[in-house]
Every structure is written in structure tokens, then in C-alpha cells.
Design a protein around this motif. Structure first.
Motif, mmCIF file in Angstrom:
data_model
loop_
_atom_site.group_PDB
_atom_site.id
_atom_site.type_symbol
_atom_site.label_atom_id
_atom_site.label_comp_id
_atom_site.label_asym_id
_atom_site.label_seq_id
_atom_site.Cartn_x
_atom_site.Cartn_y
_atom_site.Cartn_z
ATOM 1 N N VAL A 276 -0.719 -8.322 -13.862
ATOM 2 C CA VAL A 276 -0.603 -7.279 -14.874
ATOM 3 C C VAL A 276 0.672 -6.494 -14.613
ATOM 4 N N ILE A 277 1.344 -6.113 -15.666
ATOM 5 C CA ILE A 277 2.558 -5.311 -15.525
ATOM 6 C C ILE A 277 2.168 -3.837 -15.630
ATOM 7 N N PRO A 278 2.671 -3.008 -14.756
ATOM 8 C CA PRO A 278 2.365 -1.574 -14.848
ATOM 9 C C PRO A 278 2.988 -0.957 -16.101
ATOM 10 N N ASN A 279 2.586 0.263 -16.390
ATOM 11 C CA ASN A 279 3.180 0.934 -17.548
ATOM 12 C C ASN A 279 4.627 1.321 -17.227
ATOM 13 N N VAL A 280 5.332 1.755 -18.236
ATOM 14 C CA VAL A 280 6.768 2.035 -18.100
ATOM 15 C C VAL A 280 7.035 3.084 -17.029
ATOM 16 N N GLU A 281 6.241 4.126 -16.990
ATOM 17 C CA GLU A 281 6.439 5.174 -15.984
ATOM 18 C C GLU A 281 6.286 4.615 -14.570
ATOM 19 N N GLU A 282 5.296 3.759 -14.379
ATOM 20 C CA GLU A 282 5.087 3.160 -13.066
ATOM 21 C C GLU A 282 6.249 2.237 -12.693
ATOM 22 N N VAL A 283 6.748 1.477 -13.655
ATOM 23 C CA VAL A 283 7.894 0.601 -13.392
ATOM 24 C C VAL A 283 9.112 1.433 -13.007
ATOM 25 N N LEU A 284 9.329 2.531 -13.716
ATOM 26 C CA LEU A 284 10.447 3.427 -13.371
ATOM 27 C C LEU A 284 10.283 3.971 -11.960
ATOM 28 N N ASN A 285 9.070 4.364 -11.601
ATOM 29 C CA ASN A 285 8.810 4.891 -10.262
ATOM 30 C C ASN A 285 8.998 3.817 -9.183
ATOM 31 N N ILE A 286 8.559 2.592 -9.476
ATOM 32 C CA ILE A 286 8.747 1.499 -8.522
ATOM 33 C C ILE A 286 10.242 1.269 -8.295
ATOM 34 N N ALA A 287 11.008 1.206 -9.373
ATOM 35 C CA ALA A 287 12.458 1.009 -9.254
ATOM 36 C C ALA A 287 13.083 2.122 -8.426
ATOM 37 N N ASN A 288 12.650 3.344 -8.662
ATOM 38 C CA ASN A 288 13.190 4.487 -7.935
ATOM 39 C C ASN A 288 12.867 4.397 -6.444
ATOM 40 N N VAL A 289 11.612 4.120 -6.108
ATOM 41 C CA VAL A 289 11.212 4.033 -4.703
ATOM 42 C C VAL A 289 11.932 2.882 -4.003
ATOM 43 N N LEU A 290 12.088 1.754 -4.697
ATOM 44 C CA LEU A 290 12.735 0.587 -4.092
ATOM 45 C C LEU A 290 14.254 0.640 -4.201
ATOM 46 N N ASN A 291 14.749 1.699 -4.814
ATOM 47 C CA ASN A 291 16.187 1.949 -4.903
ATOM 48 C C ASN A 291 16.956 0.810 -5.584
ATOM 49 N N LYS B 136 0.832 -1.206 0.000
ATOM 50 C CA LYS B 136 0.000 0.000 0.000
ATOM 51 C C LYS B 136 0.870 1.260 0.000
ATOM 52 N N GLU B 137 1.913 1.251 0.826
ATOM 53 C CA GLU B 137 2.813 2.412 0.882
ATOM 54 C C GLU B 137 3.520 2.617 -0.460
ATOM 55 N N LEU B 138 3.959 1.511 -1.063
ATOM 56 C CA LEU B 138 4.602 1.616 -2.377
ATOM 57 C C LEU B 138 3.629 2.188 -3.400
ATOM 58 N N SER B 139 2.402 1.710 -3.381
ATOM 59 C CA SER B 139 1.386 2.209 -4.316
ATOM 60 C C SER B 139 1.226 3.718 -4.213
ATOM 61 N N VAL B 140 1.117 4.201 -2.987
ATOM 62 C CA VAL B 140 0.933 5.636 -2.752
ATOM 63 C C VAL B 140 2.182 6.409 -3.168
ATOM 64 N N LYS B 141 3.376 5.879 -2.855
ATOM 65 C CA LYS B 141 4.621 6.578 -3.202
ATOM 66 C C LYS B 141 4.812 6.719 -4.705
ATOM 67 N N ILE B 142 4.229 5.807 -5.488
ATOM 68 C CA ILE B 142 4.353 5.939 -6.944
ATOM 69 C C ILE B 142 3.160 6.680 -7.549
ATOM 70 N N GLY B 143 2.293 7.207 -6.651
ATOM 71 C CA GLY B 143 1.207 8.066 -7.114
ATOM 72 C C GLY B 143 -0.064 7.348 -7.518
ATOM 73 N N ASN B 144 -0.305 6.180 -6.940
ATOM 74 C CA ASN B 144 -1.502 5.419 -7.284
ATOM 75 C C ASN B 144 -2.350 5.145 -6.058
ATOM 76 N N ASP B 145 -3.499 4.551 -6.308
ATOM 77 C CA ASP B 145 -4.408 4.116 -5.260
ATOM 78 C C ASP B 145 -3.685 3.125 -4.342
ATOM 79 N N PRO B 146 -3.973 3.136 -3.043
ATOM 80 C CA PRO B 146 -3.280 2.243 -2.115
ATOM 81 C C PRO B 146 -3.348 0.753 -2.486
#
Length: 98
Positions: A48-63, A27-37
Motif C-alpha cells: 500500500v502506498i501512504p498518503n501524500v503527507e506521509e510520503v512527504l514526511n518519509i522523503a524529508n526524514v530520509l533526506n 520502526k524508527e522511520l514509522s515513528v519519525k513520520i508520526g505513525n505506529d512503529p
């Protein structure tokens, strides 16, 4: 990169493992990448695989690198832009089969 195979289940397993390592709930990851919890939970459940922007944001948040997040290993690349394009192509190709 022709020998790289994308597996959506492996992708989500990496996300879940990285969330644990970073002491971050889905839930925290979802919110940090700008999506619903419930975004990450829903994507994992439906495989389902997220779009490219979401994947980039996930990688960034998870370092982690985009390479590691998407395919589970590091690939040496001299150009970051080339790398993003290659990984984007893998994700787009995967979506054609879904």
C-alpha cells in the motif's frame, strides 16, 4: 510527466534501501513520520502506498527529494509547488487502480 510510471514495489524497495543507508530501522522511520512503529512494515507487506503527507514526511526524514522517492530519479522542475502537485497526481492516480 506522462511517461512516468509509479511502481509501489519499487517505491518500497527505495524506502528500505534508504533506511539502510541512513542506519534507520523501519520502526524508527514509522515513528519519525508520526505513525505506529509497525506502519512502514505493514505498508510494505500489503503493498500500500501512504498518503501524500506521509510520503512527504518519509522523503524529508530520509533526506531525499520527493521525485527520487516516488519515481526513483530526479526531474528538473522550476516550481516546487508544481512538482508536489505532479507527484501527488501520480500517487492519486495509482490509488484509483488499487
Amino acid at each position: 510527466m506522462n511517461d512516468i510510471i509509479f511502481n509501489v514495489s519499487d517505491f518500497w524497495q527505495r524506502v528500505k534501501k534508504l533506511c539502510k543507508e541512513n542506519r534507520l530501522t523501519q520502526k524508527e522511520l514509522s515513528v519519525k513520520i508520526g505513525n505506529d512503529p509497525r506502519f512502514i512494515e505493514s505498508q510494505i507487506y500489503t503493498k500500500v502506498i501512504p498518503n501524500v503527507e506521509e510520503v512527504l514526511n518519509i522523503a524529508n526524514v530520509l533526506n531525499v527529494s520527493l521525485n527520487f522517492l516516488v519515481i526513483g530519479k530526479e526531474i528538473k522542475s522550476t516550481e516546487t509547488q508544481d512538482l508536489i502537485l505532479e507527484v501527488s497526481a501520480i500517487l492519486e492516480k495509482y490509488k484509483e487502480y488499487v
